[in-house]
Design an enzyme around this catalytic site. Sequence first.
Site, PDB file in Angstrom:
ATOM      1  N   HIS A 238      -5.936  -8.516  -1.927  1.00 32.89           N
ATOM      2  CA  HIS A 238      -6.089  -8.861  -0.508  1.00 32.89           C
ATOM      3  C   HIS A 238      -7.351  -9.698  -0.330  1.00 32.89           C
ATOM      4  O   HIS A 238      -8.324  -9.529  -1.076  1.00 32.89           O
ATOM      5  CB  HIS A 238      -6.224  -7.589   0.339  1.00 32.89           C
TER       6      HIS A 238
ATOM      7  N   ALA B 267       2.823  -2.494   3.819  1.00 34.94           N
ATOM      8  CA  ALA B 267       2.649  -1.537   4.908  1.00 34.94           C
ATOM      9  C   ALA B 267       2.131  -2.327   6.102  1.00 34.94           C
ATOM     10  O   ALA B 267       1.271  -3.191   5.935  1.00 34.94           O
ATOM     11  CB  ALA B 267       1.629  -0.488   4.488  1.00 34.94           C
TER      12      ALA B 267
ATOM     13  N   MET C 197      -2.148  -7.210   6.398  1.00 36.48           N
ATOM     14  CA  MET C 197      -3.266  -7.932   5.755  1.00 36.48           C
ATOM     15  C   MET C 197      -2.846  -8.582   4.430  1.00 36.48           C
ATOM     16  O   MET C 197      -3.679  -8.769   3.548  1.00 36.48           O
ATOM     17  CB  MET C 197      -4.427  -6.950   5.494  1.00 36.48           C
ATOM     18  N   SER C 198      -1.560  -8.876   4.295  1.00 38.40           N
ATOM     19  CA  SER C 198      -1.130  -9.401   2.985  1.00 38.40           C
ATOM     20  C   SER C 198       0.129 -10.263   3.134  1.00 38.40           C
ATOM     21  O   SER C 198       0.446 -10.755   4.206  1.00 38.40           O
ATOM     22  CB  SER C 198      -0.832  -8.235   2.037  1.00 38.40           C
TER      23      SER C 198
ATOM     24  N   HIS D  76      -6.153   4.261   7.079  1.00 41.40           N
ATOM     25  CA  HIS D  76      -5.451   4.007   5.814  1.00 41.40           C
ATOM     26  C   HIS D  76      -4.712   5.262   5.329  1.00 41.40           C
ATOM     27  O   HIS D  76      -3.681   5.152   4.654  1.00 41.40           O
ATOM     28  CB  HIS D  76      -6.469   3.528   4.772  1.00 41.40           C
TER      29      HIS D  76
ATOM     30  N   TYR E 178      -9.605  -9.335   1.852  1.00 42.78           N
ATOM     31  CA  TYR E 178     -10.786  -8.537   2.196  1.00 42.78           C
ATOM     32  C   TYR E 178     -11.455  -7.904   0.973  1.00 42.78           C
ATOM     33  O   TYR E 178     -12.563  -7.384   1.058  1.00 42.78           O
ATOM     34  CB  TYR E 178     -10.435  -7.443   3.229  1.00 42.78           C
ATOM     35  N   GLU E 179     -10.770  -7.961  -0.198  1.00 43.75           N
ATOM     36  CA  GLU E 179     -11.403  -7.447  -1.417  1.00 43.75           C
ATOM     37  C   GLU E 179     -12.459  -8.430  -1.935  1.00 43.75           C
ATOM     38  O   GLU E 179     -13.199  -8.110  -2.867  1.00 43.75           O
ATOM     39  CB  GLU E 179     -10.343  -7.172  -2.483  1.00 43.75           C
TER      40      GLU E 179
ATOM     41  N   HIS F 146      -3.123   1.201  -4.595  1.00 45.52           N
ATOM     42  CA  HIS F 146      -2.720   0.040  -5.410  1.00 45.52           C
ATOM     43  C   HIS F 146      -3.174   0.311  -6.847  1.00 45.52           C
ATOM     44  O   HIS F 146      -4.353   0.164  -7.176  1.00 45.52           O
ATOM     45  CB  HIS F 146      -3.357  -1.254  -4.868  1.00 45.52           C
TER      46      HIS F 146
ATOM     47  N   SER G  57       0.829  -1.206   0.000  1.00 42.51           N
ATOM     48  CA  SER G  57       0.000   0.000   0.000  1.00 42.51           C
ATOM     49  C   SER G  57       0.859   1.250   0.000  1.00 42.51           C
ATOM     50  O   SER G  57       1.729   1.417   0.871  1.00 42.51           O
ATOM     51  CB  SER G  57      -0.876   0.042   1.259  1.00 42.51           C
TER      52      SER G  57
ATOM     53  N   ASN H 196       2.428   2.741  10.847  1.00 45.33           N
ATOM     54  CA  ASN H 196       1.695   3.247  12.018  1.00 45.33           C
ATOM     55  C   ASN H 196       2.011   2.334  13.192  1.00 45.33           C
ATOM     56  O   ASN H 196       2.404   1.189  12.987  1.00 45.33           O
ATOM     57  CB  ASN H 196       0.176   3.237  11.742  1.00 45.33           C
TER      58      ASN H 196
END
Length: 292
Positions: free
Chosen positions: A90, A120, A223-224, A261, A92-93, A68, A37, A247
């Site tokens: 990902h 990230a 998440m990846s 995000h 979640y997509e 992306h 990201s 973060n």
Amino acid sequence: MFPESTTGPSFEDCSATAEWLLSQTDIRPLVGIVCGSGLGGLAEMLKDQKAFKYSNIPNFPQSTVHGHAGMLVFGTLKGKPCVCMQGRFHLYEGYSIQKVTLPIRIFKLLGVKTVLLTNAAGGLNPDYKVGDIMLIKDHINIPGFAGNNPLTGPNEERFGIRFPSMSDAYDKELLQLAKAVGVELGYGDFLHEGVYCVLGGPSFETIAECRMMHKLGADAVGMSTVHEVIVARHCGMRVLALSLITNQAVMNYDSQKKANHEEVLETGQLRAEQLERLVTSMVDRIEDHNNV
Ligand SMILES: O=P(O)(O)O[C@@H]1C[C@H](O)[C@@H](CO)O1
């Protein structure tokens, strides 16, 4: 249960995509790069580019996440033939885990030997600061605990064996090289080696979840990446992966901070140049490793 079916794109589908790409470009990549990201600027570093929109590539999913771009870029970096995903997929997509990892199998069929993945991530280790880079030495695969593994379904022997080991997922030589290159570039103060924990997203973690992951030994959460690493190792490619700590994960009930995000993308911009330099220098130095 999980999106779509547990049977992914077939070997023939993957081959058709790879053959289509190879018919469109003379570049024969040895290194495959995946941009996390806000880290898509890496693709801009490639010379003599030939770029394809994901929407124009047969069987390819589409990028739906801000940060992306959805382009597959072929080119050379320090004279080495590379292919770069400017945008990854990902869970979640809504894509099946096999679809999320399809490009990694395409990398293999294009002739890629080494995969460099970036992401990230939120820092769980209290010593990590925003903007630090963590070289991934190991992972914790939480979706995998629940059976969501990209190798679920009939095993395709033409890619790899049924039960691949993951204790050697992150190539030790590449890790050593990345550390050395990082130190040479003057990154020693903000370069770490640690454990990445993957969750499904898209909601960020609760405070209790962050505390749990840290107790389990994770230094960063995202998440990846892990699904891609599993598929890359299954088909015998070498892997180096790194996280930009965009973060700090919220670990404290007194904190007013909330993961978002926008902060992730902003930190990506701040550190883009350093990451690009690290990846470029790595590509420059891994030539010999491609012959292993
Ligand atoms: O593709 P990566 O893992 O870099 O993206 C991270 C995880 C989520 O997609 C997003 C959250 O901000 O960034």
